[in-house]
Design an enzyme around this catalytic site. Structure first.
Site, PDB file in Angstrom:
ATOM      1  N   GLU A  25       0.843  -1.202   0.000  1.00 52.05           N
ATOM      2  CA  GLU A  25       0.000   0.000   0.000  1.00 52.05           C
ATOM      3  C   GLU A  25       0.873   1.246   0.000  1.00 52.05           C
ATOM      4  OE1 GLU A  25      -2.577   2.453  -0.466  1.00 52.05           O
ATOM      5  OE2 GLU A  25      -3.582   0.550  -0.058  1.00 52.05           O
ATOM      6  N   ASP A  52       5.485   2.112  -2.893  1.00 56.36           N
ATOM      7  CA  ASP A  52       4.948   2.032  -4.247  1.00 56.36           C
ATOM      8  C   ASP A  52       5.285   0.639  -4.777  1.00 56.36           C
ATOM      9  OD1 ASP A  52       4.748   2.138  -7.112  1.00 56.36           O
ATOM     10  OD2 ASP A  52       4.870   4.322  -6.994  1.00 56.36           O
ATOM     11  N   MET A  53       4.294  -0.067  -5.256  1.00 55.06           N
ATOM     12  CA  MET A  53       4.532  -1.453  -5.695  1.00 55.06           C
ATOM     13  C   MET A  53       5.553  -1.558  -6.828  1.00 55.06           C
ATOM     14  SD  MET A  53       1.146  -2.467  -7.897  1.00 55.06           S
ATOM     15  CE  MET A  53       1.825  -4.025  -8.372  1.00 55.06           C
ATOM     16  N   GLU A  68      -6.394  -4.437  -6.693  1.00 59.36           N
ATOM     17  CA  GLU A  68      -7.627  -3.681  -6.825  1.00 59.36           C
ATOM     18  C   GLU A  68      -7.645  -3.037  -8.211  1.00 59.36           C
ATOM     19  OE1 GLU A  68      -7.916  -0.151  -4.445  1.00 59.36           O
ATOM     20  OE2 GLU A  68      -5.790   0.250  -4.631  1.00 59.36           O
ATOM     21  N   GLU A  77      -4.045   6.033 -12.091  1.00 58.24           N
ATOM     22  CA  GLU A  77      -3.098   5.743 -11.019  1.00 58.24           C
ATOM     23  C   GLU A  77      -2.006   4.815 -11.542  1.00 58.24           C
ATOM     24  OE1 GLU A  77      -4.641   4.567  -7.247  1.00 58.24           O
ATOM     25  OE2 GLU A  77      -6.354   5.892  -7.408  1.00 58.24           O
TER      26      GLU A  77
END
Length: 115
Positions: A25, A52-53, A68, A77
């Site tokens: 997250e 940040d992934m 998601e 995003e």
């Protein structure tokens, strides 16, 4: 916050499988909420990762990657970049959920807007 984590843990329980979840997250406020839920409900099954992934280095490859639907228009995003980059987290025979999506635009007209 946490419905995907809850759904993943529930699916593992129904399938009688032990699951390990990494919840990545970027939103600092959401991380606080997730950490509280982890402490109260999830315990060691869930690891909360605040970053940040696209910058995360996964400690292991995943069997299933669940994301998601990011943003209301799928690309506001960086959804395509994130989901594409996440393929590196998957085992060769891994599954990504969602495996694809389509953004659509439809014209509309409103008399109120023109008055």
């Amino acid at each position: 916050r946490g419905p995907l984590v809850r759904a993943t843990l529930s699916a593992g329980e129904k399938a009688e499988r032990l699951v390990r979840v990494y919840a990545i997250e970027k939103n600092a406020n959401a991380v606080v909420t997730l950490k509280n839920i982890k402490r109260e409900e999830w315990g060691d099954q869930v690891t909360i990762v605040s970053c940040d992934m696209r910058e995360w280095k996964a400690p292991e490859k995943a069997d299933i990657f669940v994301s998601e639907l990011l943003g209301s228009f799928s690309d506001n995003e960086l959804s395509p970049e994130c989901l594409d980059g996440a393929q590196a987290f998957l085992k060769e025979d891994g599954i990504s959920i969602p495996c694809q999506y389509t953004s659509c635009v439809a014209p509309l007209s409103s008399a109120c807007l023109h008055s």
